[in-house]
Design an enzyme around this catalytic site. Structure first.
Site, PDB file in Angstrom:
ATOM      1  CB  SER A   1       2.678 -57.288  25.438  1.00 56.23           C
ATOM      2  OG  SER A   1       2.388 -56.520  26.600  1.00 56.23           O
TER       3      SER A   1
ATOM      4  CE1 TYR B   1      -1.631 -59.979  26.345  1.00 54.00           C
ATOM      5  CE2 TYR B   1      -0.038 -58.964  27.833  1.00 54.00           C
ATOM      6  CZ  TYR B   1      -0.790 -58.919  26.663  1.00 54.00           C
ATOM      7  OH  TYR B   1      -0.693 -57.837  25.830  1.00 54.00           O
TER       8      TYR B   1
HETATM    9  N1  LIG Z   1      -3.675 -51.838  24.167  1.00 53.12           N
HETATM   10  C1  LIG Z   1      -2.470 -51.864  24.716  1.00 53.12           C
HETATM   11  O1  LIG Z   1      -2.049 -50.966  25.426  1.00 53.12           O
HETATM   12  C2  LIG Z   1      -1.548 -53.025  24.447  1.00 53.12           C
HETATM   13  C3  LIG Z   1      -0.324 -53.068  25.087  1.00 53.12           C
HETATM   14  C4  LIG Z   1       0.545 -54.112  24.826  1.00 53.12           C
HETATM   15  C5  LIG Z   1       0.182 -55.084  23.912  1.00 53.12           C
HETATM   16  N2  LIG Z   1      -1.006 -55.030  23.296  1.00 53.12           N
HETATM   17  C6  LIG Z   1      -1.328 -56.087  22.342  1.00 53.12           C
HETATM   18  O2  LIG Z   1      -1.892 -55.512  21.187  1.00 53.12           O
HETATM   19  C7  LIG Z   1      -2.843 -56.406  20.614  1.00 53.12           C
HETATM   20  C8  LIG Z   1      -4.173 -55.697  20.450  1.00 53.12           C
HETATM   21  O3  LIG Z   1      -4.581 -55.216  21.703  1.00 53.12           O
HETATM   22  P1  LIG Z   1      -5.914 -54.350  21.861  1.00 53.12           P
HETATM   23  O4  LIG Z   1      -5.633 -53.339  22.897  1.00 53.12           O
HETATM   24  O5  LIG Z   1      -6.424 -53.951  20.533  1.00 53.12           O
HETATM   25  O6  LIG Z   1      -6.863 -55.470  22.520  1.00 53.12           O
HETATM   26  P2  LIG Z   1      -8.424 -55.683  22.306  1.00 53.12           P
HETATM   27  O7  LIG Z   1      -8.876 -56.593  23.406  1.00 53.12           O
HETATM   28  O8  LIG Z   1      -9.121 -54.395  22.126  1.00 53.12           O
HETATM   29  O9  LIG Z   1      -8.471 -56.459  20.912  1.00 53.12           O
HETATM   30  C9  LIG Z   1      -8.271 -57.841  20.806  1.00 53.12           C
HETATM   31  C10 LIG Z   1      -9.270 -58.381  19.793  1.00 53.12           C
HETATM   32  O10 LIG Z   1      -9.102 -59.789  19.724  1.00 53.12           O
HETATM   33  C11 LIG Z   1     -10.384 -60.371  19.664  1.00 53.12           C
HETATM   34  N3  LIG Z   1     -10.336 -61.733  20.212  1.00 53.12           N
HETATM   35  C12 LIG Z   1     -10.074 -62.101  21.497  1.00 53.12           C
HETATM   36  N4  LIG Z   1     -10.211 -63.424  21.625  1.00 53.12           N
HETATM   37  C13 LIG Z   1     -10.539 -63.908  20.393  1.00 53.12           C
HETATM   38  C14 LIG Z   1     -10.850 -65.197  19.897  1.00 53.12           C
HETATM   39  N5  LIG Z   1     -10.842 -66.295  20.689  1.00 53.12           N
HETATM   40  N6  LIG Z   1     -11.161 -65.329  18.607  1.00 53.12           N
HETATM   41  C15 LIG Z   1     -11.192 -64.250  17.787  1.00 53.12           C
HETATM   42  N7  LIG Z   1     -10.949 -62.993  18.209  1.00 53.12           N
HETATM   43  C16 LIG Z   1     -10.615 -62.834  19.507  1.00 53.12           C
HETATM   44  C17 LIG Z   1     -11.276 -59.487  20.540  1.00 53.12           C
HETATM   45  O11 LIG Z   1     -12.647 -59.639  20.217  1.00 53.12           O
HETATM   46  C18 LIG Z   1     -10.721 -58.109  20.229  1.00 53.12           C
HETATM   47  O12 LIG Z   1     -11.444 -57.475  19.192  1.00 53.12           O
HETATM   48  C19 LIG Z   1      -2.890 -57.616  21.551  1.00 53.12           C
HETATM   49  O13 LIG Z   1      -2.017 -58.613  21.064  1.00 53.12           O
HETATM   50  C20 LIG Z   1      -2.365 -57.074  22.839  1.00 53.12           C
HETATM   51  O14 LIG Z   1      -1.762 -58.085  23.628  1.00 53.12           O
HETATM   52  C21 LIG Z   1      -1.897 -54.028  23.544  1.00 53.12           C
END
Ligand SMILES: NC(=O)c1ccc[n+]([C@@H]2O[C@H](COP(=O)([O-])OP(=O)(O)OC[C@H]3O[C@@H](n4cnc5c(N)ncnc54)[C@H](O)[C@@H]3O)[C@@H](O)[C@H]2O)c1
Length: 250
Positions: free
Chosen positions: A142, A155
């Protein structure tokens, strides 16, 4: 740059970045083992994947915080598929509050889902990858790891752990034809962002910091993941690929 025929484990596949990337992999002819704990979101993923020809979607509803339950469910599915070629450790939780308000248990809960479940996934996948002399592990990091966001200490620590594991695993598994990289997304307009009190101000902040003056699209993540998972990226390991519109530069 093909991922056709590859078995890809994608944790958190039903999320904001995971769902579009999963569809991208299916269109490219991969088999995706999509893990998520949210049954409704997994159903939406299955519906979105319906009709895509070439690839195959297998869903596994599992709570990653139950590490042993996840290990058993994953091992069963991996065996049924004949092993995993690609592991994408993507699932994450991201509570936000001042550091002093987090208990140790809060920290450990974030580490369990964001880091420890990824360790389990790699432990399950590794024997097949080693036996076949080919594997790809991609840990989703991230932009917050580079600083700039307060109130996210468990996080950010979890993402730091993933970057550390990326380097340790890259060194340890490289001789077996396995590459390990991290992909660090910038600020993508997914659901997590909708809770922001000033969406327009936040978008201005993001665009000011990016070199590329448009918001990121999940397709940007999908394309970078597909590259890292392909043969074309076989000489890249232990790296963090920032997919953030030219925000962080190293
Ligand atoms: N969206 C952004 O701008 C952004 C920025 C930096 C990093 N990220 C990283 O990208 C990745 C995806 O992010 P996103 O935006 O799609 O997030 P999101 O919250 O939409 O998706 C995360 C998924 O993980 C699942 N999840 C959470 N806890 C869980 C558990 N205990 N067991 C099983 N599933 C579980 C959730 O149900 C969800 O579908 C993450 O690692 C996040 O840290 C995202």
């Amino acid at each position: 740059m093909s991922i056709q025929g590859k078995n890809i484990l994608y944790t958190g596949a039903a999320g904001g970045l995971g769902l579009p990337a999963t569809l991208h992999f299916l269109r490219a002819g991969a088999t995706v083992l999509a893990v998520d704990h949210d049954a409704g979101k997994l159903a939406a993923l299955s519906a979105a994947a319906d009709g895509i020809r070439g690839g195959r979607l297998v869903t596994l509803q599992a709570d990653l915080s139950d590490l042993e339950g996840f290990r058993m469910g994953l091992a069963e599915q991996a065996e049924a598929l004949g092993g995993l070629d690609v592991v994408i450790n993507n699932a994450a939780i991201y509570p936000s509050k001042p550091f002093q308000e987090y208990s140790i248990a809060d920290h450990q809960a974030v580490q369990r889902v964001n880091v420890d479940a990824g360790i389990v996934a790699v432990q399950v996948a590794l024997p097949t990858m080693r036996a076949q002399g080919w594997g790809r592990i991609i840990n989703i990091a991230s932009i917050t790891f580079y600083g700039g966001w307060a109130n996210l200490s468990p996080y950010v620590a979890s993402k730091g752990a993933l970057v550390g594991l990326t380097r340790a695993w890259a060194r340890e598994f490289g001789a077996h034809g396995i590459t390990v990289n991290a992909l660090s997304p910038g600020a993508f307009p997914t659901d997590a962002e909708k809770i922001h009190p000033d969406p327009e101000g936040y978008t201005r902040f993001v665009l000011d910091h990016q070199s590329v003056k448009r918001r990121g699209d999940p397709a940007d993540i999908a394309a970078a993941l597909a590259f890292l998972a392909s043969d074309a990226a076989g000489f890249i390991s232990g790296q963090v690929l920032n997919v953030d519109g030219g925000w962080v530069m190293q």
